[in-house]
Design a protein around this motif. Structure first.
Motif, PDB file in Angstrom:
ATOM      1  N   ILE A 157      49.547 -39.879  35.323  1.00 17.84           N
ATOM      2  CA  ILE A 157      50.870 -39.606  34.765  1.00 17.84           C
ATOM      3  C   ILE A 157      50.730 -38.895  33.413  1.00 17.84           C
ATOM      4  O   ILE A 157      51.238 -37.793  33.213  1.00 17.84           O
ATOM      5  CB  ILE A 157      51.682 -40.908  34.604  1.00 17.84           C
ATOM      6  N   ALA A 158      50.062 -39.541  32.476  1.00 14.23           N
ATOM      7  CA  ALA A 158      49.900 -38.977  31.124  1.00 14.23           C
ATOM      8  C   ALA A 158      48.611 -38.152  31.071  1.00 14.23           C
ATOM      9  O   ALA A 158      47.728 -38.390  30.243  1.00 14.23           O
ATOM     10  CB  ALA A 158      49.872 -40.103  30.090  1.00 14.23           C
ATOM     11  N   TRP A 159      48.528 -37.150  31.941  1.00 14.26           N
ATOM     12  CA  TRP A 159      47.260 -36.441  32.111  1.00 14.26           C
ATOM     13  C   TRP A 159      46.854 -35.666  30.861  1.00 14.26           C
ATOM     14  O   TRP A 159      45.676 -35.628  30.502  1.00 14.26           O
ATOM     15  CB  TRP A 159      47.329 -35.511  33.325  1.00 14.26           C
ATOM     16  N   TRP A 160      47.818 -35.037  30.181  1.00 11.63           N
ATOM     17  CA  TRP A 160      47.466 -34.242  28.988  1.00 11.63           C
ATOM     18  C   TRP A 160      46.878 -35.147  27.908  1.00 11.63           C
ATOM     19  O   TRP A 160      45.887 -34.790  27.258  1.00 11.63           O
ATOM     20  CB  TRP A 160      48.707 -33.517  28.464  1.00 11.63           C
ATOM     21  N   LEU A 161      47.470 -36.308  27.717  1.00 11.16           N
ATOM     22  CA  LEU A 161      46.975 -37.238  26.707  1.00 11.16           C
ATOM     23  C   LEU A 161      45.544 -37.646  27.000  1.00 11.16           C
ATOM     24  O   LEU A 161      44.678 -37.607  26.116  1.00 11.16           O
ATOM     25  CB  LEU A 161      47.870 -38.473  26.648  1.00 11.16           C
ATOM     26  N   TYR A 162      45.270 -38.061  28.234  1.00 14.86           N
ATOM     27  CA  TYR A 162      43.929 -38.548  28.558  1.00 14.86           C
ATOM     28  C   TYR A 162      42.895 -37.430  28.499  1.00 14.86           C
ATOM     29  O   TYR A 162      41.745 -37.665  28.112  1.00 14.86           O
ATOM     30  CB  TYR A 162      43.926 -39.206  29.939  1.00 14.86           C
ATOM     31  N   TYR A 163      43.288 -36.229  28.860  1.00 13.25           N
ATOM     32  CA  TYR A 163      42.342 -35.116  28.810  1.00 13.25           C
ATOM     33  C   TYR A 163      41.951 -34.799  27.367  1.00 13.25           C
ATOM     34  O   TYR A 163      40.801 -34.499  27.074  1.00 13.25           O
ATOM     35  CB  TYR A 163      42.957 -33.890  29.486  1.00 13.25           C
ATOM     36  N   TYR A 210      37.949 -34.320  34.255  1.00 15.92           N
ATOM     37  CA  TYR A 210      38.088 -35.768  34.067  1.00 15.92           C
ATOM     38  C   TYR A 210      38.769 -36.315  35.317  1.00 15.92           C
ATOM     39  O   TYR A 210      39.972 -36.241  35.467  1.00 15.92           O
ATOM     40  CB  TYR A 210      38.902 -36.077  32.805  1.00 15.92           C
ATOM     41  N   ARG A 211      37.977 -36.844  36.235  1.00 12.38           N
ATOM     42  CA  ARG A 211      38.429 -37.146  37.586  1.00 12.38           C
ATOM     43  C   ARG A 211      39.594 -38.139  37.668  1.00 12.38           C
ATOM     44  O   ARG A 211      40.426 -38.015  38.582  1.00 12.38           O
ATOM     45  CB  ARG A 211      37.262 -37.655  38.430  1.00 12.38           C
ATOM     46  N   PRO A 212      39.734 -39.130  36.787  1.00 14.81           N
ATOM     47  CA  PRO A 212      40.883 -40.039  36.913  1.00 14.81           C
ATOM     48  C   PRO A 212      42.245 -39.339  36.889  1.00 14.81           C
ATOM     49  O   PRO A 212      43.216 -39.880  37.413  1.00 14.81           O
ATOM     50  CB  PRO A 212      40.717 -40.974  35.709  1.00 14.81           C
ATOM     51  N   ILE A 213      42.335 -38.155  36.293  1.00 11.14           N
ATOM     52  CA  ILE A 213      43.595 -37.413  36.277  1.00 11.14           C
ATOM     53  C   ILE A 213      44.012 -37.034  37.697  1.00 11.14           C
ATOM     54  O   ILE A 213      45.202 -36.964  38.015  1.00 11.14           O
ATOM     55  CB  ILE A 213      43.465 -36.167  35.383  1.00 11.14           C
ATOM     56  N   VAL A 217      51.751 -53.667  47.273  1.00 14.33           N
ATOM     57  CA  VAL A 217      51.727 -53.290  45.857  1.00 14.33           C
ATOM     58  C   VAL A 217      50.648 -52.219  45.680  1.00 14.33           C
ATOM     59  O   VAL A 217      49.456 -52.529  45.555  1.00 14.33           O
ATOM     60  CB  VAL A 217      51.454 -54.508  44.958  1.00 14.33           C
ATOM     61  N   TYR A 218      51.081 -50.973  45.690  1.00 13.03           N
ATOM     62  CA  TYR A 218      50.171 -49.839  45.522  1.00 13.03           C
ATOM     63  C   TYR A 218      50.422 -49.221  44.157  1.00 13.03           C
ATOM     64  O   TYR A 218      51.487 -48.661  43.909  1.00 13.03           O
ATOM     65  CB  TYR A 218      50.386 -48.799  46.621  1.00 13.03           C
ATOM     66  N   GLU A 219      49.430 -49.317  43.272  1.00  8.78           N
ATOM     67  CA  GLU A 219      49.553 -48.707  41.960  1.00  8.78           C
ATOM     68  C   GLU A 219      49.517 -47.180  42.089  1.00  8.78           C
ATOM     69  O   GLU A 219      49.122 -46.637  43.128  1.00  8.78           O
ATOM     70  CB  GLU A 219      48.418 -49.161  41.044  1.00  8.78           C
ATOM     71  N   ASN A 220      49.897 -46.494  41.012  1.00 12.52           N
ATOM     72  CA  ASN A 220      49.858 -45.034  41.007  1.00 12.52           C
ATOM     73  C   ASN A 220      48.436 -44.492  41.088  1.00 12.52           C
ATOM     74  O   ASN A 220      48.229 -43.337  41.472  1.00 12.52           O
ATOM     75  CB  ASN A 220      50.517 -44.483  39.739  1.00 12.52           C
ATOM     76  N   THR A 221      47.452 -45.331  40.698  1.00 11.19           N
ATOM     77  CA  THR A 221      46.069 -44.883  40.645  1.00 11.19           C
ATOM     78  C   THR A 221      45.158 -46.095  40.629  1.00 11.19           C
ATOM     79  O   THR A 221      45.617 -47.237  40.502  1.00 11.19           O
ATOM     80  CB  THR A 221      45.832 -44.030  39.383  1.00 11.19           C
TER      81      THR A 221
END
Length: 371
Positions: free
Chosen positions: A104-110, A199-202, A268-272
């Motif tokens: 979701i917050a891909w720019w922040l994590y990158y 960064y693969r988690p994105i 219950v499926y999380e987004n990631t």
């Protein structure tokens, strides 16, 4: 609180939080249901800040009220234009926080190392620890929950329906799907694709896994799907898959706990899958005495007793999962529900409490103010 700092400003991208609405229970009640878990913890932070002589307000109120930014500590929920603007005008960066994972917050994590270097304190999920700047104090984030937890409730086992899922209709298009580059509005982004490659988690969303679960149970008469956005097909979702979701779809939800209390199990499926990212969805099931079938944080067992939920990874296929669920007796179910209740009243749950989060945030604000 030192004389120089009288205010803390929460800078967020969500305009529904503006004008201090995120600190108003009545305003939160009128927001989209999916925003409520993100907004409610800030009520506790607001109250804790007031007790320490600090006024917490949303960033848009600083200019609106003519407050000198040099008297303001910044809490950046993600790296937002409001945060950047306040800091440029003399406000002191204090805390970086997000309740969102990398998908979701891909720019922040990158850009996390660079952005977190601005802030003395960073509150993020455990998986982010390795990416923050060495100069920031990393606080592992536990998705804040109400404490004491809502009293477990629900219908008798014999009167509950079989299975439910509560999720919004989300999907991420893949770069190799050439037609998605022509979508308007276009969700695909070259920058995001590059970020996800580096960064693969994105790039590791669970939306398609969620859709596969819906498709597997869609034709069962005792499976129901609820959530936002299912009335129209997402361009990245195949028509047949969306049609399956439509067959199971029952509408939106105003009271999640009341709804969950009418079911034996919930998907219950999380987004990631991201270390430490365990959202409110799991705990909502615990409160409603509904057994969660969990797919999300790879390290879930380090945070929540495995006896309290069903781990979807234990089943190689949906038919095998369904057989297990269908053969679960009321006595079996009681063991899961009792394990969840025991956890909710244990010291292990305290780290999840919104009041615990609020104390840590305000302690960090005071520490920055005193520097």
């Amino acid at each position: 609180m030192p004389d120089g700092f009288k205010y803390a400003a929460l800078a967020t991208r969500n305009t529904e939080f503006y004008a201090d609405r995120v600190f108003d229970p009545r305003a939160i009640a009128g927001m989209r249901p999916s925003l409520e878990p993100m907004a409610t913890p800030w009520l506790s932070v607001h109250a804790a800040a007031r007790e320490r002589g600090l006024r917490l307000l949303t960033a848009d109120r600083v200019e609106a009220e003519g407050i000198d930014p040099r008297q303001v500590l910044v809490i950046a929920y993600d790296w937002t234009p409001d945060a950047e603007r306040l800091i440029a005008r003399g406000a002191r960066p204090a805390i970086l926080v997000s309740f969102e994972p990398p998908v979701i917050a891909w720019w922040l994590y990158y850009h996390l190392e660079r952005v977190s270097a601005w802030f003395p304190h960073t509150f993020l999920f455990e998986g982010a620890r390795e990416r923050v700047a060495p100069t920031t104090w990393f606080h592992p984030l536990y998705f804040p929950q109400p404490c004491p937890p809502p009293r477990p409730t629900g219908r008798p086992w014999s009167k509950r329906r079989f299975l439910v899922m509560i999720n919004s209709n989300k999907a991420l298009p893949r770069a190799r799907e050439l037609a998605r580059w022509l979508d308007r509005p276009r969700e695909l982004s070259i920058r995001r694709e590059i970020a996800g490659f580096k960064y693969r988690p994105i790039a590791r969303d669970r939306y398609r896994a969620r859709l596969r679960a819906i498709e597997a149970f869609a034709d069962r008469g005792d499976f129901d799907l609820y959530g936002e956005g299912w009335h129209s097909r997402h361009p990245a979702v195949e028509p047949g898959v969306h049609a399956a979701a439509e067959r199971a779809y029952r509408g939106t939800v105003k009271d999640k706990l009341k709804l969950l209390a009418g079911y034996r199990f919930a998907l219950v499926y999380e987004n990631t899958r991201f270390s430490g990212y365990i959202s409110e969805k799991l705990f909502d099931c615990f409160y409603a005495r509904c057994i969660p079938i969990y797919s999300g944080a790879p390290d879930i067992a380090q945070y929540v007793p495995p006896a309290a939920f069903i781990d979807v990874r234990q089943f190689p296929s949906f038919p095998e999962l369904e057989r297990f669920l269908r053969h679960t007796t009321e006595e079996d179910a009681k063991r899961y529900v009792d394990a969840a209740h025991t956890f909710l009243i244990s010291p292990g749950f305290e780290a999840w409490c919104a009041d615990h989060f609020a104390r840590d945030v305000v302690d960090a604000l005071v520490q920055v103010a005193e520097q």
